[in-house]
Design an enzyme around this catalytic site. Structure first.
Site, mmCIF file in Angstrom:
data_model
loop_
_atom_site.group_PDB
_atom_site.id
_atom_site.type_symbol
_atom_site.label_atom_id
_atom_site.label_comp_id
_atom_site.label_asym_id
_atom_site.label_seq_id
_atom_site.Cartn_x
_atom_site.Cartn_y
_atom_site.Cartn_z
ATOM 1 N N CYS A 169 -18.377 -6.053 16.369
ATOM 2 C CA CYS A 169 -19.422 -5.115 15.934
ATOM 3 C C CYS A 169 -19.319 -3.755 16.629
ATOM 4 O O CYS A 169 -19.659 -2.727 16.034
ATOM 5 C CB CYS A 169 -20.798 -5.722 16.164
ATOM 6 N N ASP A 200 -14.936 -11.187 -2.800
ATOM 7 C CA ASP A 200 -14.178 -12.342 -2.322
ATOM 8 C C ASP A 200 -14.786 -12.756 -0.983
ATOM 9 O O ASP A 200 -15.846 -12.244 -0.593
ATOM 10 C CB ASP A 200 -12.677 -12.023 -2.196
ATOM 11 N N ARG A 249 0.827 -1.217 0.000
ATOM 12 C CA ARG A 249 0.000 0.000 0.000
ATOM 13 C C ARG A 249 0.856 1.260 0.000
ATOM 14 O O ARG A 249 0.322 2.361 0.118
ATOM 15 C CB ARG A 249 -0.919 0.004 1.233
ATOM 16 N N GLU A 270 -2.209 -9.369 -4.491
ATOM 17 C CA GLU A 270 -3.561 -9.929 -4.588
ATOM 18 C C GLU A 270 -3.534 -11.423 -4.894
ATOM 19 O O GLU A 270 -4.335 -12.190 -4.370
ATOM 20 C CB GLU A 270 -4.379 -9.189 -5.662
ATOM 21 N N TYR A 309 -12.276 -10.945 -9.646
ATOM 22 C CA TYR A 309 -11.862 -10.339 -8.383
ATOM 23 C C TYR A 309 -10.515 -9.615 -8.543
ATOM 24 O O TYR A 309 -10.383 -8.429 -8.195
ATOM 25 C CB TYR A 309 -11.762 -11.387 -7.253
HETATM 26 S S1 SF4 Z 1 -21.973 -4.690 12.589
HETATM 27 FE FE1 SF4 Z 1 -20.913 -6.599 12.980
HETATM 28 S S2 SF4 Z 1 -21.798 -8.068 11.572
HETATM 29 FE FE2 SF4 Z 1 -22.413 -6.051 10.859
HETATM 30 S S3 SF4 Z 1 -20.854 -5.539 9.336
HETATM 31 FE FE3 SF4 Z 1 -20.170 -4.698 11.262
HETATM 32 S S4 SF4 Z 1 -18.850 -6.268 12.176
HETATM 33 FE FE4 SF4 Z 1 -20.036 -7.228 10.521
#
Ligand code: SF4
Length: 362
Positions: free
Chosen positions: A208, A138, A25, A37, A120
């Site tokens: 998340c 991918d 990069r 890649e 890809y």
């Molecule tokens: S909120 Fe969680 S499940 Fe949804 S895209 Fe983000 S990391 Fe993935």
């Protein structure tokens, strides 16, 4: 389905601060990006980095790769597996020399025409190196997009994959409209999708709370993270047993080269055979195929590895033979320990090389 603007803007903003510093990069050299890649297919970033650095030092451009000996190319690839990818890289470099006067093609169709380059890789190189609005799909992108959009259908269905390509395309096209001087938004957006899949939207226990898409992610809102993506039934693993033998004669080791049409064709290995119900211990092969007395072998342990859905166990033995031993004289070669280092072996047999040399040094 969340709006393209929400996904693209959040990902681009996140990528500006969270992108990992990776050696390929540092600039937009299409050759280095293309090599990275191809290496990254089915291999993690931390494994690829030293391979990529060694490769770029030895073969820094298309011309050097096109003119390199095949043995050099395969040796630089040793341990990454899927050796046809390395051969295709060299064939593609030769094609670039012959058909594009050595100039890396920026045209998407011309990229697709190179050996080993599919949609890809063509999408990744044309967006990252040339700033074009080309989509990518991918494993990482599939995971992110199916979760964000809450797609429950199996990713084994061609219809699902077609929809993901179409979604990826509409997102990168939206990104291209956000063009700003000095910034490659298409390349950054595609890399942000890959990066999110590799570092945050993990297959198990995605992070998340750190995700820039957490507010719009359907799978999260609906409690479906565990079941999306729907990868369909997994292929059953098949257990296979082999016996391999390290034959040593006056300080040299007997090895053979796998033929071109086989898996790992062109790589070197110790003599080995798959165990069958007719020869469950390999004694028949050792005796009549190798001319060795099974009772006089010393054990070097087991080596386990997997190729696609084959889980392979190699039982390894060692035998010192007399100077007049000449089985496999035509099919194999006798190499010194230092030569074993220079030849390219399959990953499993590279482990056997180390054991054989250590055992001899004791
Ligand atoms: S909120 Fe969680 S499940 Fe949804 S895209 Fe983000 S990391 Fe993935």
């Amino acid at each position: 389905m969340p709006e393209a603007a929400t996904i693209v803007k959040n990902l681009l903003r996140w990528y500006l601060t969270e992108a990992r510093e990776l050696p390929w990069r540092q600039n937009r050299d299409p050759y280095g990006i293309w090599v990275s890649e191809i290496m990254l297919q089915q291999t993690q970033v931390k494994t690829v980095i030293p391979y990529w650095e060694r490769w770029m030092k030895r073969l820094p451009d298309v011309d050097r790769l096109a003119r390199a000996r095949e043995t050099t190319v395969i040796k630089l690839w040793e341990g990454l597996g899927y050796y046809s990818r390395a051969r295709n890289l060299q064939r593609a470099a030769q094609m670039i020399q012959n058909e594009h006067k050595g100039c890396f093609p920026s045209d998407y169709e011309a990229l697709l025409a190179l050996p080993g380059v599919g949609p890809y890789t063509a999408g990744a190189v044309s967006s990252i190196a040339f700033g074009q609005p080309r989509p990518i799909v991918d494993g990482n992108v599939i995971r992110v997009l199916t979760r964000v959009d809450g797609i429950r259908e199996s990713t084994k269905l061609s219809q699902t994959i077609r929809e993901l390509w179409s979604r990826s395309e509409s997102l990168v096209r939206f990104a291209s409209e956000l063009w700003r001087p000095g910034r490659n938004v298409c390349g950054d957006f595609n890399q942000s999708l890959m990066e999110l899949g590799a570092t945050v939207c993990l297959p198990r226990q995605p992070l998340c709370c750190d995700c820039p898409l957490r507010r719009c992610c359907r799978a999260r809102a609906e409690g479906m993270i565990e079941v999306i993506p729907n990868l369909g039934a997994r292929k059953k693993m098949i257990a296979r047993m082999f016996i391999a033998v390290v034959v040593r004669r006056t300080g040299r080791y007997l090895v053979r080269q796998r033929s071109a049409g086989e898996i790992n064709g062109g790589l070197w290995e110790f003599p080995n055979v798959e165990l069958t119900s007719q020869d469950p211990s390999g004694a028949v092969w050792l005796d009549s195929g190798m001319g060795l007395d099974p009772s006089k072998l010393s054990a070097l342990g087991e080596v386990k590895h997997s190729i696609t859905n084959n889980r392979i166990t190699l039982k390894v033995y060692c035998s010192d033979v007399s100077p007049d031993y000449c089985v496999m004289e035509e099919a194999g070669e006798w190499l010194e320990a230092s030569e074993l280092e220079r030849y390219a072996f399959t990953a499993a047999h590279r482990k056997i090389v180390r054991r054989a040399i250590n055992e001899n040094g004791r």
